[in-house]
Design an enzyme around this catalytic site. Structure first.
Site, PDB file in Angstrom:
ATOM      1  N   ASP A  32       0.855  -1.181   0.000  1.00  9.92           N
ATOM      2  CA  ASP A  32       0.000   0.000   0.000  1.00  9.92           C
ATOM      3  C   ASP A  32       0.894   1.235   0.000  1.00  9.92           C
ATOM      4  O   ASP A  32       1.576   1.528   0.984  1.00  9.92           O
ATOM      5  CB  ASP A  32      -0.890  -0.030   1.248  1.00  9.92           C
ATOM      6  CG  ASP A  32      -1.936   1.077   1.257  1.00  9.92           C
ATOM      7  OD1 ASP A  32      -1.729   2.099   0.569  1.00  9.92           O
ATOM      8  OD2 ASP A  32      -2.950   0.917   1.966  1.00  9.92           O
ATOM      9  N   HIS A  33       0.872   1.975  -1.105  1.00  8.10           N
ATOM     10  CA  HIS A  33       1.787   3.103  -1.255  1.00  8.10           C
ATOM     11  C   HIS A  33       1.436   4.280  -0.339  1.00  8.10           C
ATOM     12  O   HIS A  33       2.224   5.214  -0.194  1.00  8.10           O
ATOM     13  CB  HIS A  33       1.797   3.573  -2.709  1.00  8.10           C
ATOM     14  CG  HIS A  33       3.109   4.145  -3.145  1.00  8.10           C
ATOM     15  ND1 HIS A  33       4.138   4.410  -2.285  1.00  8.10           N
ATOM     16  CD2 HIS A  33       3.561   4.512  -4.372  1.00  8.10           C
ATOM     17  CE1 HIS A  33       5.161   4.925  -2.947  1.00  8.10           C
ATOM     18  NE2 HIS A  33       4.833   4.999  -4.211  1.00  8.10           N
ATOM     19  N   ARG A  34       0.276   4.246   0.294  1.00  7.37           N
ATOM     20  CA  ARG A  34      -0.059   5.286   1.262  1.00  7.37           C
ATOM     21  C   ARG A  34       0.758   5.132   2.542  1.00  7.37           C
ATOM     22  O   ARG A  34       0.957   6.092   3.285  1.00  7.37           O
ATOM     23  CB  ARG A  34      -1.552   5.234   1.613  1.00  7.37           C
ATOM     24  CG  ARG A  34      -2.488   5.524   0.457  1.00  7.37           C
ATOM     25  CD  ARG A  34      -3.920   5.273   0.831  1.00  7.37           C
ATOM     26  NE  ARG A  34      -4.145   3.869   1.194  1.00  7.37           N
ATOM     27  CZ  ARG A  34      -5.318   3.386   1.605  1.00  7.37           C
ATOM     28  NH1 ARG A  34      -6.363   4.199   1.720  1.00  7.37           N
ATOM     29  NH2 ARG A  34      -5.442   2.109   1.900  1.00  7.37           N
ATOM     30  N   ILE A  52       3.696   2.677   2.647  1.00  9.50           N
ATOM     31  CA  ILE A  52       5.044   2.188   2.358  1.00  9.50           C
ATOM     32  C   ILE A  52       5.532   2.818   1.059  1.00  9.50           C
ATOM     33  O   ILE A  52       4.806   2.834   0.057  1.00  9.50           O
ATOM     34  CB  ILE A  52       5.037   0.654   2.239  1.00  9.50           C
ATOM     35  CG1 ILE A  52       4.573   0.020   3.553  1.00  9.50           C
ATOM     36  CG2 ILE A  52       6.407   0.125   1.852  1.00  9.50           C
ATOM     37  CD1 ILE A  52       4.154  -1.424   3.421  1.00  9.50           C
TER      38      ILE A  52
END
Length: 447
Positions: free
Chosen positions: A419-421, A423
């Site tokens: 999850d780019h939010r 990591i």
């Protein structure tokens, strides 16, 4: 028809060639001074081009997608002083004044000629401007100005809604005259995410403004067979669709040299009571990586990141009815043989349809292994509310340079979706690199 005047784009700073994203009026509409004609959206802000005076829009000079700059002509407007009263859509012809007159409708009252007759030399319209009839305050009615055009909201709120994929036509504004506020949009999104029955967007995309799903009569093209989805497929399909749409997925790919690990594992096969598979070693290696990088062992809760102090690992199991993800609890406290035994038990329960809901809850991180089937890499979908999932494919012998020569090594492809939010890419690369080190040298598990 009187002489038409141009409505132009006012000073908009340094912005040039700003695209038109909304038309707020149509030819024939009556507008008031400073009422929005069109909406422009630059890289910095959303802004309305206001009407410079009262009047009737006779011609729009722009369409959606046109790019405008300061001074560009937006519309031709017939000024109110020159426009015949009957031409205005929302305005009825003003009644002839009389001592008994009560003022008529709200709109007509504003445009009515004063009860005291004006001098013969004075134009009626001039009298209206100079001494307008005062009427009691009434609620501002957006529909009278823009009937059926756009929801009543400021440009900033419309921009905010577009960024969240919200269709403002579905909202009821809580502010004066039904004006939609930022808080209204936030409440709508929260209700949708909480499953609160918020209506879907007009395109059928659940707020994503997607076009409708295509309807096709497949039988027209040949023989078909219709087979209903299993209950597991329905449930997992809905979850996967939500997770893929709501989580910004990024996948990091890496390889792990598991030559030594496989040699050690095969020596342990002498213990015929319990079969130790490569997945057991992956579980232990993942736990070690989660301890070193705790943001991967977390979940988003609003604006907070919940860091977990336990290590429950979900294992994706393929069954005839679909994919299920039972959870091995406290994997950090269990040895290889204990993990191997529990893994065998939960896999058997999954295939025999004996898993309970408790068996599939509380996971921190999931592993999806396709090594027994094949492939060189894939993008696993994150199992919300987790923030990462590891996918592994079939290992293969490859020539690896050892500094002197190429030597055959058994290489395991790994695919980490995150999850780019929560990591970023650098953290994901460090996580997979450390995971590969642990799998390549099992002694690191003892450190």
């Amino acid at each position: 028809m009187a002489e038409l005047k141009e409505a132009r784009v006012p000073d908009i700073g340094d912005d040039k060639d700003v695209p038109v994203i909304e038309l707020l009026v149509q030819p024939g509409d009556t507008v008031k001074k400073d009422q929005g004609l069109v909406t422009l959206e630059s890289d910095k802000a959303t802004m309305e081009v206001p009407a410079p005076f009262d009047g009737i829009v006779r011609e729009l000079k722009v369409k959606i997608g046109d790019e405008l700059s300061e001074g560009s002509v937006v519309a031709l407007i017939e000024p109110a002083a020159a426009a015949p009263a009957g031409d205005a859509k929302p305005v009825a012809p003003p009644p002839q004044p009389s001592p008994a007159s009560g003022g008529g409708s709200e709109v007509a009252a504003k445009a009515a000629i004063p009860a005291t007759p004006a001098p013969a030399t004075a134009a009626p319209t001039a009298a209206v401007v100079e001494t307008p009839t005062r009427s009691p305050p009434v609620a501002f009615d957006a529909d009278a100005l823009m009937p059926g055009k756009v929801p009543h909201a400021s440009p900033a709120v419309r921009l905010f809604a577009r960024e969240l994929g919200v269709d403002l036509a579905q909202l009821s504004g809580s502010a004066r005259a039904g004006r939609i506020t930022k808080e209204d949009v936030q409440a709508f999104v929260k209700a949708a995410l909480a499953g609160g029955g918020a209506p879907r967007a007009s395109g059928g995309g659940g707020g994503l403004d997607l076009i409708p799903w295509p309807k096709v009569d497949f039988a027209k093209f040949g023989a078909i067979e219709s087979k209903p989805l299993s209950r597991i497929q329905k449930l997992s399909g809905a979850n996967l669709a939500r997770n893929w749409a709501m989580i910004p997925h990024v996948t990091q790919h890496d390889d792990a040299d598991i030559t030594e690990m496989e040699a050690f594992r095969k020596k342990g096969e002498e213990n015929k009571d319990t079969k130790v598979t490569p997945l057991v070693f992956l579980i232990k290696a993942v736990v070690a990586a989660l301890k070193k990088y705790p943001n991967f062992n977390a979940s988003l809760d609003g604006d907070n990141l919940v860091l977990k102090q336990y290590f429950h690992i979900g294992i994706a199991v393929d069954t005839p009815d679909g994919l299920v993800v039972p959870v091995i609890r406290d994997a950090d406290r269990k040895g290889l043989l204990e993990l191997a035994k529990e893994l065998g038990e939960i896999s058997a329960k999954a295939r025999d349809k004996k898993l309970s809901s408790a068996d599939m809850q509380g996971g921190c991180f999931s592993i999806s292994s396709l090594g027994g089937i094949g492939g060189t890499g894939f993008t696993p979908i994150i199992n919300a509310p987790e923030v990462a999932i590891l996918g592994v494919s079939r290992s293969a012998m490859k020539p690896v340079w050892n500094g002197k020569e190429f030597a055959p090594r058994l290489v395991l492809p790994m695919s980490l979706s995150y999850d780019h939010r929560v990591i970023d890419g650098a953290a994901a690369a460090r996580f997979t690199a450390y995971l590969a080190q642990v799998l390549g040298d099992l002694r690191r598990l003892l450190l």
